[in-house]
Write an enzyme that holds these catalytic residues in place. Structure first.
Site, PDB file in Angstrom:
ATOM      1  N   LYS A 173      -3.858   0.338  -7.475  1.00 13.51           N
ATOM      2  CA  LYS A 173      -4.740   0.532  -6.314  1.00 13.51           C
ATOM      3  C   LYS A 173      -4.839   1.994  -5.907  1.00 13.51           C
ATOM      4  CE  LYS A 173      -5.033  -4.157  -4.775  1.00 13.51           C
ATOM      5  NZ  LYS A 173      -4.525  -5.233  -3.941  1.00 13.51           N
ATOM      6  N   ARG A 233       1.766  -9.183  -8.062  1.00 15.06           N
ATOM      7  CA  ARG A 233       0.501  -9.453  -8.757  1.00 15.06           C
ATOM      8  C   ARG A 233       0.099  -8.174  -9.484  1.00 15.06           C
ATOM      9  NH1 ARG A 233      -4.896  -8.645  -7.796  1.00 15.06           N
ATOM     10  NH2 ARG A 233      -6.334 -10.314  -8.346  1.00 15.06           N
TER      11      ARG A 233
HETATM   12  N1  HH2 Z   1      -5.986  -7.661  -4.674  1.00 14.10           N
HETATM   13  C1  HH2 Z   1      -7.155  -7.798  -5.320  1.00 14.10           C
HETATM   14  C2  HH2 Z   1      -7.697  -9.075  -5.524  1.00 14.10           C
HETATM   15  N2  HH2 Z   1      -7.047 -10.175  -5.137  1.00 14.10           N
HETATM   16  N3  HH2 Z   1      -5.176 -11.188  -4.119  1.00 14.10           N
HETATM   17  C3  HH2 Z   1      -3.995 -11.094  -3.499  1.00 14.10           C
HETATM   18  N4  HH2 Z   1      -3.337 -12.188  -3.113  1.00 14.10           N
HETATM   19  N5  HH2 Z   1      -3.426  -9.870  -3.235  1.00 14.10           N
HETATM   20  C4  HH2 Z   1      -4.024  -8.707  -3.595  1.00 14.10           C
HETATM   21  O1  HH2 Z   1      -3.473  -7.623  -3.322  1.00 14.10           O
HETATM   22  C5  HH2 Z   1      -5.301  -8.777  -4.265  1.00 14.10           C
HETATM   23  C6  HH2 Z   1      -5.841 -10.079  -4.510  1.00 14.10           C
HETATM   24  C7  HH2 Z   1      -7.887  -6.592  -5.792  1.00 14.10           C
HETATM   25  O2  HH2 Z   1      -7.454  -6.219  -7.072  1.00 14.10           O
HETATM   26  P1  HH2 Z   1      -8.173  -6.630  -8.441  1.00 14.10           P
HETATM   27  O3  HH2 Z   1      -8.207  -8.100  -8.626  1.00 14.10           O
HETATM   28  O4  HH2 Z   1      -7.506  -5.904  -9.529  1.00 14.10           O
HETATM   29  O5  HH2 Z   1      -9.605  -5.995  -8.312  1.00 14.10           O
HETATM   30  P2  HH2 Z   1     -11.038  -6.601  -7.977  1.00 14.10           P
HETATM   31  O6  HH2 Z   1     -10.996  -7.179  -6.608  1.00 14.10           O
HETATM   32  O7  HH2 Z   1     -11.942  -5.377  -8.061  1.00 14.10           O
HETATM   33  O8  HH2 Z   1     -11.356  -7.643  -8.989  1.00 14.10           O
END
Ligand code: HH2
Length: 392
Positions: A338, A373
């Site tokens: 992040k 995660r």
């Molecule tokens: N962060 C993201 C998405 N889902 N869910 C939980 N529970 N906690 C988090 O910190 C979280 C999440 C964002 O990260 P990512 O899935 O890599 O990116 P994107 O939203 O661009 O798909």
């Protein structure tokens, strides 16, 4: 003669250290609660209750810090920080329970629940027909974004075959859970219609639930997508709005007896009290889950790193993560790649944030994370194993 300043973190550790010292068993029982210091912040406390609390805690050798106005009976409501040993708190709670005035029994209940949650080190997470034990070792949730535009891996696993392949790889590398997401939640991402999200997520969830042994989680805040994914065998709903965006979501989770990650989220990064507000949001999410018929053991909490937070908020949340256990459930942390990590490294892009992610994961575990995660499963499983060996 030597002198060594020691750190005894919690009651379990205090008991062990006293036993090592060969204190007699009765002495261990009496002394362990005296050796553990706790600070509890209370908000929305009536001034009358605060003054009784202060007398009672002083009488036990503890303290209560109050704003100046409160001790002069200035306003009606106040905030307070109660300070004492675990033993002093236990005696305080017993006393407050017996006094049916000024909401003192409710205060006793809140204190007891917060302290018990904070000091719990083993949890059960119920996911439909399965249970996971949390707290013994840190679990790794591998991220599978079947999106064209996720901030760090957008477009790579859009094809269901490539997605299934990547999930298998993550399991072989040590992932305990696979989290499938069909909509990017990064700031500025284009919202996805429900039909499109279903088309992205469902074929992948269906195959993974059939072919893999690990639980499958679906990253969605839409109850329709969650229900369809659960029907196809998913075990967990990962809701980045903590059951507070789609009013039907809590019912879907309860009906399927699914596990649920409730994440804190808000549009703007403005807080009067960051930890207090995040905890209050998560407490509300837990209440919504229970009101819809879920067992609290289905719920895991998440502070929502990067969601409605400044870089400083993200750092503070990780540093103070354990405080969220006062809500009474285990905690998942999602720092992977992040932007606060890129920023701390002078502006490095997502692909250059592996080591920074490792640092955030390690400190997150030290500070109380039970599940992490992550995108880079192979590397983070190694970080987790060593951090667990050091602190669990
Ligand atoms: N962060 C993201 C998405 N889902 N869910 C939980 N529970 N906690 C988090 O910190 C979280 C999440 C964002 O990260 P990512 O899935 O890599 O990116 P994107 O939203 O661009 O798909």
């Amino acid at each position: 003669m030597t002198a060594l300043v020691e750190e005894w973190g919690d009651l379990a550790q205090a008991r062990r250290r006293l036993q090592e010292l060969q204190v007699d068993p009765r002495g261990v029982q009496i002394m362990a609660p005296k050796s553990v210091q706790r600070l509890v912040r209370l908000q929305g406390l009536s001034v009358r209750a605060a003054n009784i609390l202060k007398q009672e805690m002083l009488a036990r050798g503890g303290e209560v810090a109050l704003p100046r106005g409160a001790s002069l009976l200035g306003g009606e409501w106040t905030e307070a920080v109660v300070m004492g040993t675990a033993g002093q708190f236990a005696s305080l709670v017993d006393k407050l329970r017996e006094q049916p005035v000024f909401g003192l029994p409710r205060l006793a209940e809140a204190l007891q629940q917060a302290l018990a949650g904070y000091d719990t080190c083993r949890w059960t997470w119920r996911l439909r027909d399965r249970t996971l034990t949390l707290g013994e070792r840190t679990l790794v949730m591998g991220i599978l974004n079947v999106t064209p535009d996720s901030f760090s891996d957008g477009g790579r696993y859009r094809d269901p075959l490539a997605a299934v392949e990547q999930a298998r790889r993550m399991v072989a590398e040590g992932a305990d859970i696979i989290d499938v997401g069909g909509e990017s939640t990064r700031p500025g991402a284009v919202p996805v219609e429900e039909a499109e999200e279903r088309a992205r997520v469902l074929p992948v969830v269906e195959r993974l639930a059939r072919e893999l042994d690990v639980p499958i989680s679906v990253d969605t805040y839409k109850s329709g997508v969650a229900a369809a994914a659960l029907d196809r065998g998913a075990h967990i709903v990962n809701d980045v709005w903590g059951l507070q965006r789609d009013p039907a979501m809590a019912g879907v989770v309860a009906k399927h007896r699914a596990g649920v990650v409730v994440m804190h989220n808000q549009p703007e990064p403005t807080y009067r009290s960051l930890m207090g507000e995040v905890a209050a949001f998560l407490r509300r999410s837990l209440e919504l889950a229970q009101a819809a018929g879920s067992d609290p053991e289905q719920v895991v909490l998440d502070p929502g790193i990067g969601f409605g937070k400044t870089p400083e908020h993200n750092l503070e949340l990780i540093r103070r993560l354990r405080e969220l256990k006062s809500v009474g459930r285990p905690v998942l942390l999602g720092p992977s790649r992040k932007s606060f990590i890129g920023l701390a490294l002078g502006g490095l892009p997502p692909q250059e944030r592996l080591e920074g992610t490792a640092a955030a994961v390690a400190v997150g575990i030290v500070r109380g994370a039970d599940v992490v995660r992550v995108h880079d499963v192979r590397e983070m499983v190694r970080v987790v194993r060593v951090t667990d060996a050091l602190v669990r």
